[in-house]
Design a protein around this motif. Structure first.
Motif, short mmCIF file in Angstrom:
data_model
loop_
_atom_site.label_atom_id
_atom_site.label_comp_id
_atom_site.label_asym_id
_atom_site.label_seq_id
_atom_site.Cartn_x
_atom_site.Cartn_y
_atom_site.Cartn_z
N PHE A 172 0.80 -1.23 0.00
CA PHE A 172 0.00 0.00 0.00
C PHE A 172 0.83 1.28 0.00
N GLY A 173 2.15 1.16 0.02
CA GLY A 173 3.00 2.34 -0.01
C GLY A 173 3.12 3.08 1.30
N ILE A 174 2.69 2.45 2.40
CA ILE A 174 2.81 3.08 3.72
C ILE A 174 4.28 3.04 4.16
N PRO A 175 4.89 4.18 4.47
CA PRO A 175 6.33 4.19 4.82
C PRO A 175 6.61 3.29 6.04
N ALA A 176 7.65 2.46 5.93
CA ALA A 176 8.01 1.54 7.02
C ALA A 176 8.97 2.22 7.98
N THR A 177 8.51 3.30 8.61
CA THR A 177 9.34 4.06 9.54
C THR A 177 9.28 3.43 10.94
N THR A 178 10.15 3.93 11.81
CA THR A 178 10.11 3.47 13.20
C THR A 178 8.77 3.77 13.84
N ALA A 179 8.21 4.94 13.51
CA ALA A 179 6.90 5.31 14.05
C ALA A 179 5.83 4.32 13.60
N THR A 180 5.90 3.89 12.35
CA THR A 180 4.94 2.91 11.85
C THR A 180 5.06 1.60 12.62
N LYS A 181 6.29 1.16 12.88
CA LYS A 181 6.52 -0.09 13.60
C LYS A 181 6.00 0.01 15.04
N VAL A 182 6.20 1.15 15.67
CA VAL A 182 5.71 1.34 17.03
C VAL A 182 4.19 1.31 17.06
N ALA A 217 9.08 -3.59 23.97
CA ALA A 217 9.43 -3.71 22.56
C ALA A 217 9.46 -2.34 21.89
N MET A 218 8.48 -1.49 22.20
CA MET A 218 8.44 -0.15 21.60
C MET A 218 9.62 0.70 22.07
N ALA A 219 9.91 0.64 23.37
CA ALA A 219 11.00 1.45 23.90
C ALA A 219 12.34 1.04 23.31
N LEU A 220 12.57 -0.27 23.23
CA LEU A 220 13.84 -0.73 22.69
C LEU A 220 13.94 -0.48 21.18
N MET A 221 12.79 -0.50 20.50
CA MET A 221 12.79 -0.16 19.08
C MET A 221 13.20 1.30 18.88
N LEU A 222 12.70 2.17 19.77
CA LEU A 222 13.06 3.58 19.70
C LEU A 222 14.50 3.83 20.15
N GLY A 223 14.98 2.98 21.06
CA GLY A 223 16.32 3.18 21.61
C GLY A 223 17.37 2.32 20.95
N GLY A 224 17.34 2.20 19.64
CA GLY A 224 18.38 1.46 18.94
C GLY A 224 17.88 0.40 17.99
N GLY A 225 16.58 0.20 17.91
CA GLY A 225 16.03 -0.74 16.94
C GLY A 225 16.32 -2.19 17.29
#
Length: 527
Positions: free
Chosen positions: A251-261, A481-489
């Protein structure tokens, strides 16, 4: 669960060395706001996770550096320990299965299984490796073929394909499931045959007696909770990456960190509904959906892809896996250190970190099985399914690369590997959308079963604790999971898995000793 409870009580009466566990474990449980908290396991575990989450969010840069250093130090310093332990777990599991100990039935000689074979197997994969196979089932065979381990020349196509497929299968084969088998069998035996609480500390009772109810036992259970949470966080991270990649692809939705969170938040919300529904109505039903859709996806690729090539790959991969297994499972004198550390060492630590989570979940659904049956279905059958999956999806991607010159998988980012493999096949849009849905359901069952396990440990082994506690752990796993994704992926998630997996390796080794002693005593009782 009432039948299991009565069987546990009967089993306890047949074993004179089992203490009055109701008193021992109950004296640590505290009722707070309708919660059934096992003090201090609940409080210490939750506090450590909350502090980590807050620290990671407040200092993301420093957290990224710290996690990177921890990963490098752990993989280089303790690679030998992870390899030796993983090999030992395979030998141990197979040895127990073929020995007279394999005749022992979990729950006593007259117990009957709670779940049929298919439902049992479906829940094994839903809690165990389903989400990981979706992520790595295409990626690993291609990656390891193009950059083969063991010093194989990539220009030697046949050898590279053989060792590449074997390496992918090894990471998801006997070694992974042997780790789960050790943890699960120990928990199931001491719970169902000795009437002890369903916590990791119970496996130490044959070794240290009533000391398991003191500080040592608390420490074991706290490490188990942390290992479960961070192992689960890695899986949630992989799932979020692949779902985000699929949404971008479709669908073209950007796969950004925000999207993953945001995806993690949405999936945790769905998982909460499953948590509230309970084991039979939640995880069991979702597991049936998982296995059904995964089976259809496998069958689609088998038929729509190069069928004859896939069938030949399945047969050849089975032989190659056994041929290369000794070399791939040996760490001495290896020159392929990047593969050794970044792939295999991480995998062994990841499986070990997952051992309390998957092992306890397997234990809960394995009442009434014999030890031999348990090991066969937890170790052998999943390995065979892993070979079929890797050889079909990964084999299709390799054939596309070498026969058709299609480089979509090889040139893509990891989270798009599955979708790029499906691209040349018919109905690619529809099948890719179904795959995203399947990954999401695997995601939900992992979060659901993981929160169930953490709740059981922190409630002192009780399997009927208040539902709000399971909700708490489900939410905390998502926040971590969200915090660690934001703090280094993903690097941060993987580093913590390695660090927590290290001490838990020692726990599993000790559980092997306790399990053998307990099984030998049980065999003497039953004969």
């Amino acid at each position: 669960m009432s039948d299991i409870g009565s069987t546990r009580a009967d089993a306890a009466l047949t074993e004179p060395d089992v203490p009055d566990i109701g008193h021992e474990i109950g004296e640590h449980n505290v009722q707070i706001l309708s919660l059934d908290i096992h003090n201090p396991v609940f409080i210490v575990s939750a506090a450590l996770v909350v502090m980590l989450v807050i620290g990671t969010l407040l200092f993301p840069g420093q957290a990224t550096t710290l996690f990177a250093d921890l990963r490098a130090w752990t993989t280089v310093t303790f690679d030998w320990f992870f390899f030796a332990a993983a090999n030992l777990f395979v030998v141990f599991s197979l040895g127990v299965a073929v020995s007279p100990l394999g005749r022992i039935r979990l729950g006593g000689q007259d117990s009957a299984p709670q779940y049929g074979y298919f439902a049992w197997l479906a829940m094994l994969f839903a809690a165990g490796v389903g989400i990981g196979l979706m992520f790595f089932g295409v990626l690993e065979p291609v990656t390891h073929t193009l950059a083969p381990p063991l010093g194989i020349d990539p220009a030697d196509t046949d050898a590279a394909r053989a060792v590449g497929m074997s390496a992918a299968i090894m990471h998801w084969g006997l070694h992974a499931w042997a780790i789960y088998a050790v943890a699960g069998l120990s928990l199931a035996f001491f719970c169902f045959n000795r009437g002890m609480p369903l916590t990791l500390r119970s496996g130490f009772f044959p070794l240290i007696g009533k000391s398991v109810w003191g500080p040592f036992g608390h420490a074991v259970d706290i490490v188990a909770v942390l290992a479960t949470l961070f192992g689960l966080a890695v899986s949630l991270g992989f799932g979020a990456e692949q779902i985000a990649g699929g949404l971008q692809y479709l669908f073209g939705i950007p796969a950004t960190t925000a999207t993953k969170v945001i995806l993690i938040m949405v999936i945790i919300g769905i998982a909460l509904a499953s948590v509230i529904a309970g084991l039979d109505k939640g995880v069991k039903r979702l597991s049936w959906i998982n296995m059904g859709l995964a089976g259809l996806l496998w069958l689609f690729v088998l038929i729509a892809g190069p069928t004859l090539v896939i069938l030949a790959t399945i047969a050849q991969a089975s032989v190659d896996y056994l041929y290369y297994l000794p070399g791939l499972s040996n760490w001495i004198g290896r020159e392929d250190l990047t593969f050794l550390h970044d792939w295999t060492t991480f995998y062994w630590a990841w499986w070990i970190a997952w051992a309390p989570f998957v092992g306890m979940f397997i234990a809960r659904i394995s009442f009434g099985r014999t030890v031999r049956e348990f090991i066969t279905w937890v170790l052998i059958i999943p390995t065979i399914i892993g070979i079929l999956w890797m050889a079909t999806l990964g084999g299709t991607a390799l054939d596309q690369y070498f026969s058709d010159g299609y480089t979509g998988v090889a040139a893509s980012v990891p989270e798009l590997a599955l979708f790029k493999m499906l691209e040349p096949l018919p109905l690619t849009g529809f099948v890719s959308a179904v795959s995203v849905f399947l990954i999401t359901i695997f995601f939900v069952t992992s979060a659901d079963s993981g929160s169930l396990v953490m709740d059981t440990i922190t409630a002192g082994g009780k399997m009927d604790s208040p539902v709000q506690q399971r909700v708490f752990w489900c939410l905390l796993a998502g926040l971590a999971a969200m915090a660690l994704m934001l703090g280094g992926g993903m690097a941060s998630l993987q580093a913590l898995t390695l660090v927590v997996g290290l001490p838990f390796t020692v726990v599993l080794l000790c559980m092997c000793l306790g399990l053998v002693k307990g099984l030998r005593e049980e065999l003497a009782i039953q004969t």
